[in-house]
Motif scaffolding. Structure first.
Motif, short mmCIF file in Angstrom:
data_model
loop_
_atom_site.label_atom_id
_atom_site.label_comp_id
_atom_site.label_asym_id
_atom_site.label_seq_id
_atom_site.Cartn_x
_atom_site.Cartn_y
_atom_site.Cartn_z
N GLY A 1 -18.40 1.96 0.29
CA GLY A 1 -17.52 2.84 -0.48
C GLY A 1 -16.31 2.18 -1.08
N VAL A 2 -16.13 0.87 -0.91
CA VAL A 2 -14.95 0.18 -1.44
C VAL A 2 -15.11 -0.04 -2.95
CG1 VAL A 2 -13.64 -1.98 -1.42
CG2 VAL A 2 -14.41 -0.95 0.74
N LEU A 3 -14.03 0.23 -3.69
CA LEU A 3 -14.01 -0.03 -5.13
C LEU A 3 -12.86 -0.98 -5.45
CD1 LEU A 3 -14.61 3.32 -4.77
CD2 LEU A 3 -15.01 3.05 -7.22
N ALA A 4 -13.16 -2.04 -6.17
CA ALA A 4 -12.12 -2.93 -6.72
C ALA A 4 -11.87 -2.47 -8.15
CB ALA A 4 -12.59 -4.37 -6.68
N VAL A 5 -10.71 -1.86 -8.38
CA VAL A 5 -10.42 -1.20 -9.65
C VAL A 5 -9.41 -2.03 -10.44
CG1 VAL A 5 -9.51 0.90 -10.73
CG2 VAL A 5 -10.86 1.06 -8.61
N GLU A 6 -9.68 -2.20 -11.72
CA GLU A 6 -8.75 -2.92 -12.60
C GLU A 6 -8.67 -2.20 -13.93
OE1 GLU A 6 -10.28 -6.94 -13.14
OE2 GLU A 6 -12.24 -6.22 -12.50
N SER A 7 -7.44 -2.07 -14.41
CA SER A 7 -7.20 -1.37 -15.67
C SER A 7 -6.65 -2.35 -16.69
CB SER A 7 -6.23 -0.21 -15.46
OG SER A 7 -4.99 -0.69 -14.95
N GLY A 8 -6.84 -2.01 -17.96
CA GLY A 8 -6.36 -2.87 -19.03
C GLY A 8 -5.80 -2.05 -20.17
N SER B 1 0.83 -1.20 0.00
CA SER B 1 0.00 0.00 0.00
C SER B 1 0.86 1.25 0.00
CB SER B 1 -0.91 0.03 1.24
OG SER B 1 -1.53 1.29 1.36
N PRO B 2 0.60 2.20 -0.92
CA PRO B 2 1.34 3.46 -0.91
C PRO B 2 0.79 4.47 0.09
CG PRO B 2 -0.14 3.42 -2.78
CD PRO B 2 -0.25 2.06 -2.11
N ASP C 1 -7.28 11.49 -9.75
CA ASP C 1 -5.98 11.71 -10.40
C ASP C 1 -4.85 11.11 -9.57
OD1 ASP C 1 -7.17 13.02 -12.50
OD2 ASP C 1 -6.72 15.04 -11.78
N ASP C 2 -4.94 11.21 -8.25
CA ASP C 2 -3.92 10.62 -7.39
C ASP C 2 -3.96 9.09 -7.44
OD1 ASP C 2 -2.96 13.07 -6.60
OD2 ASP C 2 -4.07 13.12 -4.71
N MET D 1 -1.38 4.11 -9.33
CA MET D 1 -1.45 2.88 -10.13
C MET D 1 -0.25 2.79 -11.06
SD MET D 1 -5.56 2.78 -10.96
CE MET D 1 -5.55 1.22 -11.85
N ARG D 2 0.10 3.92 -11.67
CA ARG D 2 1.25 3.93 -12.59
C ARG D 2 2.57 3.84 -11.83
NH1 ARG D 2 -2.06 7.96 -15.07
NH2 ARG D 2 -0.93 9.57 -13.91
N ALA D 3 2.73 4.67 -10.80
CA ALA D 3 4.01 4.74 -10.09
C ALA D 3 4.35 3.43 -9.38
CB ALA D 3 3.97 5.89 -9.07
N HIS D 4 3.34 2.74 -8.87
CA HIS D 4 3.59 1.52 -8.09
C HIS D 4 3.24 0.25 -8.87
CE1 HIS D 4 4.40 3.96 -4.55
NE2 HIS D 4 3.33 4.66 -4.86
#
Length: 386
Positions: A185-192, A145-146, A159-160, A165-168
């Protein structure tokens, strides 16, 4: 397993002159009812119930020096929620930062008594950033965790999150309100590839931009919707964690809620889901614990090793009698990490204790009463957090 003295199952004091118990909770709530039932079953007088509404309205409450005080969840009560969050609509997600400030102040307004829940530890348990840092410093396995600890990266909005996501190198992560509970309020986020993004959450984004808790898990695939949710939650504080792939049972993602009482892992339930959110009120189902034991041992690990992870997590909060640990077993069942430690994670009605735990035949509330009766010196003359 961690070998710490446990009063479970030991003989207690003479019941006729036994301890006096009190519980701060919502009087009509099932949690208070289950605790009252456990106290009576132990042959003790019913505990004195001090309503959270009274504590918040009066600016505190007084307890006798020898009164043993249990704190229970202030949730599931619209009037109390309004006092804590200031929200007129109990379905709204926003306001957890205000809730945290008012709740921790209310806990510190309690005077006298011998506490089963330590105010300083509760303040850590209800801040996921602080709790994560405490566990990590103690060598307990947790997701990367950052935002962990008081010096963690701030999250001012979407934006943060994108930058982290990119930096870590975290294409998949959980975005959690720092002071949230029950997956609110929890979000499970995934990018592709191609900039694709998806968030799985129980949050319903209203047309006016308001956020509402829902019992239906939904997916958002428009980045502007995900950004709107995160931006609305950010002022309350957010915690980011790498999304660890979980083990599965019958094709469903699986994790465990393990209750630790007086240092011993006493109760466990398997939670399975087709979504990343395994909470039972969001459609998760109870899995088969015997099958989990077999899977763990079949992977060459030991079931007791998983319980020890939970006990090590609970040991970070030695002045709090009971916590619920969310254990995240890795794919293959050979190891596990701790997702969260919950101060009020003992609501597992009618579930009896694990074999060898000392809580066989006892539910989570009866196990806590047994712990109090089994250690009369500590709970009659222990330090009062006035």
């Amino acid at each position: 397993m961690v070998h710490r003295p446990s009063p479970l199952g030991e003989s207690g004091p003479d019941r006729a002159s036994g301890p006096r118990l009190a519980v701060v909770g919502n009087p009509d709530n099932r949690r208070v009812a289950l605790f009252e039932e456990a106290v009576r079953a132990a042959g003790l007088p019913a505990p004195r119930v001090v309503p959270w509404a009274d504590v918040l309205s009066a600016g505190g409450a007084e307890f006798a020096a020898d009164e043993i005080v249990r704190l229970d969840s202030p949730g599931e009560n619209p009037a109390v929620d309004r006092l804590l969050r200031g929200a007129t609509d109990p379905t709204r997600v926003e306001g957890s930062g205000r809730w945290y400030a008012r709740f921790t102040a209310a806990v510190r307004s309690l005077r006298g008594g011998v506490r089963l829940d330590d105010p300083d530890e509760l303040a850590v348990l209800f801040d996921k950033r602080l709790c994560h840092a405490v566990l990590d410093a103690a060598g307990v396995s947790v997701p990367a965790s950052p935002t962990s600890g008081p010096r963690g990266e701030p999250v001012r909005g979407w934006d943060d999150v994108r930058a982290s996501m990119r930096a870590h190198r975290m294409p998949r992560l959980f975005v959690k309100p720092a002071h949230g509970s029950s997956a609110s309020g929890v979000l499970a986020v995934e990018s592709g590839g191609g900039g694709r993004i998806r968030a799985t959450t129980s949050v319903e984004l209203a047309a006016d931009g308001g956020l509402h808790n829902s019992l239906r898990v939904r997916r958002y695939e428009r980045e502007q919707d995900i950004a709107a949710i995160v931006d609305a939650l950010a002022p309350d504080g957010l915690h980011l964690e790498r999304w660890l792939p979980k083990a599965s049972q019958d094709g469903r993602a699986a994790d465990l809620r393990v209750v630790v009482v007086a240092g011993r892992a006493t109760h466990a339930v398997v939670r399975t889901s087709r979504s990343p959110l395994t909470n039972l009120h969001l459609g998760g189902r109870r899995g088969d614990l015997d099958s989990v034991r077999e899977a763990v041992e079949g992977a060459g690990a030991r079931w007791t090793d998983l319980l020890e992870v939970c006990e090590r997590a609970a040991a970070c909060f030695p002045r709090t009698l009971c916590v619920g640990v969310d254990l995240l077993p890795a794919v293959g069942w050979h190891r596990a990490a701790v997702g969260e430690v919950n101060a009020f994670g003992d609501l597992l009605p009618r579930l009896t204790g694990l074999p060898g735990s000392g809580a066989e035949g006892l539910d989570t509330y009866a196990a806590q009463v047994a712990a109090v009766l089994g250690d009369p010196t500590r709970y009659r003359t222990g330090t009062s957090h006035a």
